[in-house]
Design a protein around this motif. Structure first.
Motif, short mmCIF file in Angstrom:
data_model
loop_
_atom_site.label_atom_id
_atom_site.label_comp_id
_atom_site.label_asym_id
_atom_site.label_seq_id
_atom_site.Cartn_x
_atom_site.Cartn_y
_atom_site.Cartn_z
N UNK A 109 0.86 -1.19 0.00
CA UNK A 109 0.00 0.00 0.00
C UNK A 109 0.89 1.23 0.00
N UNK A 110 0.52 2.18 -0.84
CA UNK A 110 1.31 3.40 -0.90
C UNK A 110 1.16 4.18 0.40
N UNK A 111 2.24 4.75 0.91
CA UNK A 111 2.12 5.58 2.12
C UNK A 111 2.73 6.96 1.85
N UNK A 112 2.40 7.89 2.72
CA UNK A 112 3.02 9.20 2.67
C UNK A 112 4.16 9.21 3.69
N UNK A 113 5.39 9.25 3.23
CA UNK A 113 6.52 9.11 4.16
C UNK A 113 6.56 10.21 5.22
N UNK A 114 6.03 11.39 4.90
CA UNK A 114 6.10 12.49 5.88
C UNK A 114 5.14 12.24 7.05
N UNK A 115 4.17 11.33 6.84
CA UNK A 115 3.19 11.10 7.89
C UNK A 115 3.66 10.07 8.91
N UNK A 116 4.74 9.36 8.61
CA UNK A 116 5.24 8.36 9.56
C UNK A 116 6.54 8.88 10.16
N UNK A 117 6.50 9.14 11.48
CA UNK A 117 7.64 9.82 12.13
C UNK A 117 8.98 9.08 11.91
N UNK A 118 8.95 7.75 12.11
CA UNK A 118 10.22 7.03 12.01
C UNK A 118 10.78 7.08 10.58
N UNK A 119 9.89 6.97 9.60
CA UNK A 119 10.35 7.04 8.21
C UNK A 119 10.93 8.42 7.93
N UNK A 120 10.19 9.41 8.38
CA UNK A 120 10.60 10.80 8.19
C UNK A 120 11.99 11.04 8.79
N UNK A 121 12.19 10.56 10.02
CA UNK A 121 13.48 10.80 10.70
C UNK A 121 14.61 10.02 10.03
N UNK A 122 14.28 8.79 9.67
CA UNK A 122 15.28 7.94 9.01
C UNK A 122 15.82 8.63 7.75
N UNK A 123 14.88 9.16 6.97
CA UNK A 123 15.27 9.78 5.70
C UNK A 123 15.98 11.11 5.94
N UNK A 124 15.42 11.91 6.86
CA UNK A 124 15.98 13.24 7.09
C UNK A 124 17.41 13.15 7.65
N UNK A 125 17.59 12.30 8.67
CA UNK A 125 18.92 12.20 9.27
C UNK A 125 19.92 11.59 8.29
N UNK A 126 19.42 10.64 7.49
CA UNK A 126 20.29 10.03 6.46
C UNK A 126 20.81 11.09 5.50
N UNK A 127 19.98 12.10 5.26
CA UNK A 127 20.35 13.15 4.31
C UNK A 127 21.22 14.23 4.97
N UNK A 128 21.01 14.43 6.27
CA UNK A 128 21.79 15.48 6.95
C UNK A 128 23.21 15.03 7.24
N UNK A 129 23.35 13.75 7.60
CA UNK A 129 24.68 13.23 7.92
C UNK A 129 25.27 12.71 6.61
N UNK A 130 25.65 13.61 5.74
CA UNK A 130 25.87 13.22 4.36
C UNK A 130 26.65 14.30 3.61
N UNK A 131 27.51 13.90 2.69
CA UNK A 131 28.25 14.89 1.90
C UNK A 131 27.96 14.81 0.41
N UNK A 132 27.04 13.92 0.03
CA UNK A 132 26.79 13.72 -1.41
C UNK A 132 25.81 14.76 -1.93
N UNK A 133 25.92 15.03 -3.21
CA UNK A 133 24.99 15.94 -3.88
C UNK A 133 24.47 15.30 -5.14
N UNK A 134 23.17 15.51 -5.38
CA UNK A 134 22.61 15.00 -6.64
C UNK A 134 22.12 16.21 -7.43
N UNK A 135 22.53 16.29 -8.69
CA UNK A 135 22.07 17.42 -9.49
C UNK A 135 21.61 16.90 -10.85
N UNK A 136 20.82 17.73 -11.50
CA UNK A 136 20.28 17.31 -12.79
C UNK A 136 21.15 17.90 -13.90
#
Ligand code: ATP
Length: 903
Positions: A366-393
């Motif tokens: 079932x599709x979910x909204x990741x921003x609505x689930x706290x643990x998913x939200x934190x997992x993704x956000x912290x994964x992105x903050x503790x990070x030096x990579x950049x993605x550009x188009x």
């Protein structure tokens, strides 16, 4: 100027640069012209003329020239001129060979030259370090060698090892603050980074203030001209063998002359024949041809994406019996994408392609909204903050700048609408504790808008589990109990068994931002896991199989989790049924001797720190293996150095790893190692081929003269003919043999023993037997022709000359195979066909072109005599082939490999 005494903003002004945009390309060019290339001056090279003249210093050439003088004094002008012409031709050929070898070595050096990341025209670009100019802004990170003298203007946990300059091997922590004082020693200039020193940890940015000889290194450049050992074991062995061959040839030649004179031959002619024979018999061209074969092989290897840094490795490659290879990036594609999230006992799936930010999150399909689930939200956000990579188009494609593991985390966060830019507005990164392969984690200190500080850590799940005291379970923080630990272990196992690479995320609030790095990563709250795919490189499975057929075992060494490593190792058939998997912790507890007991059955080393690699190399070497070891980081260098063939990654590898290595893979691909080994084996075989050809020919030449003298016959060959054979028949085809393609079974044979001598595997027998037969048939041809018409000695000599040339030109095709002439298509090496054709043509010119007949003492051969010549010339090659044909190469037992469908 005392750059270390300046403040950061003063540096910009004094160096006439802009730290935000760097120099313009135009300005950099102007400065490059003004200051010159950023290179240390090397000792002077000798000029082409000197090198050409050096060809004539050779002892044998001097003897020949002496003979020329004697011929001239005796009035034999034709002989004298012909010999001089041949000596000059020989010199030109030698010079060209040497020149070519040197040129290709220079090209290699150029390719292996270090690079620097520099800010030019507001863009970070990679340039060769020699193009750096004062005022350039350069960036460096762990594993880089600093390319010029630099005043540091940004530093993040930056440690530099300066032993090349100060002798102090403990890395110095670098900062940006001005250093007070005059005449501060290099070791105390803590805001400077010097050319040639090595970043061991962290990263930094600096302004170039000195290049080339105007650097601290430039001042001691003379001391650094450390010549690298670049002669291969075979070259050394050939040199020794060459000395023995010279003595033997001289003795035999002397014998020929003495017997000849004793039998009543004219002293002058015998002297000239002796000199020519000695020149022909001594394989003085051998070292040059070996060098050319090596350097041409090395060039072929570049086309196959591997650069040989140390020439001896070309030979050692053919002896390799074990390849220890990294997994990530070498056996896998290193193109990561998060497909699974796990937190608080729940798993979510993530869809998408590459580093593109579009994808969906599902839970139980079932599709979910990741921003609505706290643990998913934190997992993704912290994964992105503790990070030096950049993605550009770029041009409709999403491109990653940075580490693929981190890129996957950024892409996953972007799929939930969390971009780095948006997060940068809410959080400020205050400090970073960089990732390293020994700690297997990375942390950042973050401050939010309310001024609250956190530590966010990401890293190997089992490591983070050990430093977490609580866990986010659903929406709540719970104490870490063995129950939760078991849950996490199960999740790691579940993701790992699907060959997913796992990264855990944890965090903790901080009371004080100025935490001590050593104690920071403790007492964390475990948030969850991100599982990412890293597909195997498609060509690796086949390469592993080919290596196995070639008697080479592949061992996977990885920092990744045991279960993930095993899953990939099985897919790639690296791990056979019953093969052992050993983890870093077990390895650390073992002595080298204990490891020796199990190393033969171990195919995967998981969760290994680079330091452990050295132990693995030692244990394998103690078991008699010739070990190829790959690596990319600073800590890999000792193992790379200790292994028999150190292999560094060209893309992901640090300068330190590259410098320690003897082979660099331009594409970081395991399959390239296999290709290099194949090429290494081929180069060695080609060298054997022309040694076999040259020496068999030389033996033939000496024996025909010796037998004739013993039988009291006239000279079967005149000196100039012998010299001609030495130059044309021995020269061209031998060089073409150096370009031969590998035999089709070259990767079906066992690795060669490194102790193997030049004449092993039947080579000595082949040289002597073929050489003996060449001598016999040439003599027979001479006797038959002489008996037909004893008044025409010249005619018989021409027949002997043609037989000698032809028998060598047939033999050369036999030399292409370790088995027999029938195993190879004669047209498989068109260089050889061309060389043989030219030699034949030149032979016919010498025999049939009237102006050359008096010089070469020839007469035109009559048609029917060619039957005699052709028949006799075939004997040395075809007589002995039958015996060899019956020998078949032994088949090697194949290991039982786990069927992929079982995984
Ligand atoms: P290989 O040795 O085959 O190249 P590897 O890349 O897995 O494998 P390391 O780079 O030493 O080896 O990584 C070891 C572990 O550290 C990984 O399995 C992962 O869990 C974790 N890790 C890797 N990169 C990072 C990173 N940038 N930040 C935090 N943790 C990381």
């Amino acid at each position: 100027m005392n750059w270390y005494g300046l403040r950061v903003h003063e540096v910009e002004e004094k160096a006439r640069t802009n730290v935000k945009t760097g120099l313009t390309g135009q300005e950099a060019n102007v400065r490059l012209k003004h200051f010159g290339a950023n290179e240390l001056q090397e000792g002077k090279r000798s000029s082409a003329l000197v090198k050409f003249l050096a060809q004539f210093k050779d002892f044998m050439v001097l003897v020949l020239l002496g003979a020329t003088v004697i011929s001239a004094l005796l009035g034999e002008m034709v002989d004298a001129v012909a010999i001089v012409a041949i000596v000059i031709l020989n010199g030109i050929l030698g010079f060209l060979q040497e020149h070519r070898a040197e040129k290709s070595m220079d090209a290699l050096k150029e390719l292996a030259a270090p690079q620097a990341t520099v800010l030019r025209d507001n863009k970070w670009v990679k340039v060769a370090s020699k193009q750096l100019v004062p005022g350039d802004i350069i960036k460096f990170t762990s594993g880089d060698r600093i390319g010029a003298d630099v005043r540091i203007i940004e530093a993040s946990s930056l440690y530099i090892e300066e032993s090349a300059l100060t002798g102090e091997s403990v890395p110095v922590q670098k900062r940006i603050d001005a250093v007070n004082g005059v005449d501060v020693g290099i070791g105390d200039q803590t805001n400077m980074a010097f050319m040639g020193t090595m970043v061991t940890r962290g990263s930094g940015i600096g302004t170039v203030i000195g290049t080339g000889m105007n650097t601290a290194m430039g001042q001691i450049a003379d001391m650094l001209q450390n010549a690298e050992e670049n002669e291969t074991p075979l070259q050394r062995r050939l040199e020794q063998m060459g000395k023995i061959l010279i003595v033997v040839s001289l003795l035999l030649t002397a014998l020929v002359v003495l017997i000849g004179v004793y039998q009543g031959h004219d002293v002058y002619h015998m002297f000239l024949a002796g000199v020519s024979l000695a020149v022909a018999a001594i394989p003085e061209g051998l070292p040059a041809i070996v060098t050319v074969a090596l350097s041409l092989g090395v060039q072929r290897m570049i086309k196959k994406k591997s650069i040989v840094r140390k020439l001896p490795a070309v030979e050692t490659l053919g002896c390799a019996s074990v390849i220890c290879s990294d997994k990530t990036g070498t056996m896998t594609q290193n193109k990561m994408m998060v497909t699974h999230l796990w937190s608080g006992g729940k798993t979510w799936h993530v869809t998408g392609q590459g580093y593109s930010p579009s994808g969906e999150f599902t839970e139980d399909e079932r599709k979910i909204n990741p921003s609505a689930v706290k643990s998913v939200q934190q997992l993704l956000m912290f994964g992105c903050l503790c990070n030096n990579a950049n993605i550009s188009k770029r041009k409709k494609e999403y491109v990653l700048d940075g580490d693929p593991t981190e890129g996957a985390l950024v892409a996953a966060a972007m799929k939930a609408g969390l971009t780095r830019e948006a997060l940068a507005g809410q959080f400020q990164i205050i400090k970073e504790i960089p990732f390293d392969s020994t700690r297997k984690m990375m942390s950042v200190v973050i401050r939010d808008k309310q001024g609250k500080a956190f530590l966010v850590t990401k890293g190997a799940p089992d490591v983070l589990l050990g430093v977490s005291s609580s866990i986010l379970w659903g929406e709540k923080q719970q104490s870490m109990t063995t129950l939760y630990q078991d849950e996490i272990q199960r999740a790691i196992h579940h993701l790992g068994s699907q060959a997913l690479r796992t990264i855990a995320i944890a965090y903790k609030p901080l009371r004080n931002e100025l935490i001590n790095e050593r104690d920071a990563e403790t007492d964390l709250m475990f948030i969850g896991l991100q599982g990412m795919i890293d597909p195997p490189r498609p060509e690796v499975k086949q390469a592993v199989q080919e290596c196995r057929d070639a008697g080479i075992r592949t061992v996977m060494i990885t920092g990744d989790h045991k279960i993930t490593a095993m899953a990939i190792a099985k897919q790639l058939t690296v791990l056979p049924e019953g093969g052992k998997v050993v983890e870093g912790t077990e390895l650390a507890a073992m002595s080298v001797e204990e490891l020796e007991d199990i190393v033969e059955d171990t195919y995967v080393f998981a969760r290994v720190s680079p330091e452990h690699k050295l132990k693995i190399v030692k244990a394998l070497q103690n078991k008699g293996h010739i070990v190829a070891m790959t690596g990319d980081g600073v800590n890999d260098a000792p193992a790379i150095k200790a292994s028999d063939i150190g292999i560094a990654m060209g893309i992901a590898g640090t300068d330190v790893a590259k410098e320690a290595s003897s082979l660099v893979l331009l594409d970081d691909n395991f399959a390239t190692i296999k290709a290099a080994i194949k090429e290494g084996r081929n180069i060695y075989e080609n060298i054997r081929k022309f040694i076999r050809y040259l020496l068999a020919s030389n033996v033939g030449e000496i024996l025909v003269m010796l037998f004739a003298m013993i039988l009291a016959l006239p000279l079967p060959l005149v000196p100039i003919q012998i010299l001609w054979v030495n130059l044309v028949t021995d020269g061209l085809p031998a060089m073409a043999l150096g370009l031969d393609k590998p035999e089709d079974d070259v990767m079906k044979r066992k690795p060669r023993s490194p102790k193997e001598g030049v004449f092993s595997r039947g080579l000595g027998w082949k040289v002597l037997s073929r050489g003996f037969l060449i001598g016999i048939v040439t003599l027979l041809a001479f006797i038959v022709a002489y008996n037909q018409n004893p008044n025409e000695l010249k005619y018989a000599q021409t027949v002997a000359f043609a037989t000698l040339v032809l028998s060598q030109l047939i033999l050369v095709f036999d030399c292409r195979s370790e088995r027999s002439i029938y195993h190879r298509n004669p047209f498989g090496n068109m260089y050889l066909v061309g060389a043989v054709f030219i030699s034949l043509l030149l032979m016919l010119v010498v025999i049939y072109y009237p102006p050359l007949q008096p010089i070469f003492d020839t007469l035109p051969i009559k048609g029917r005599d060619w039957l005699l010549i052709g028949g006799l010339s075939s004997i040395p090659t075809f007589l002995l082939v039958g015996a060899v044909l019956t020998k078949k190469p032994k088949k090697q037992s194949k290991l039982k490999i786990v069927n992929q469908s079982k995984i």
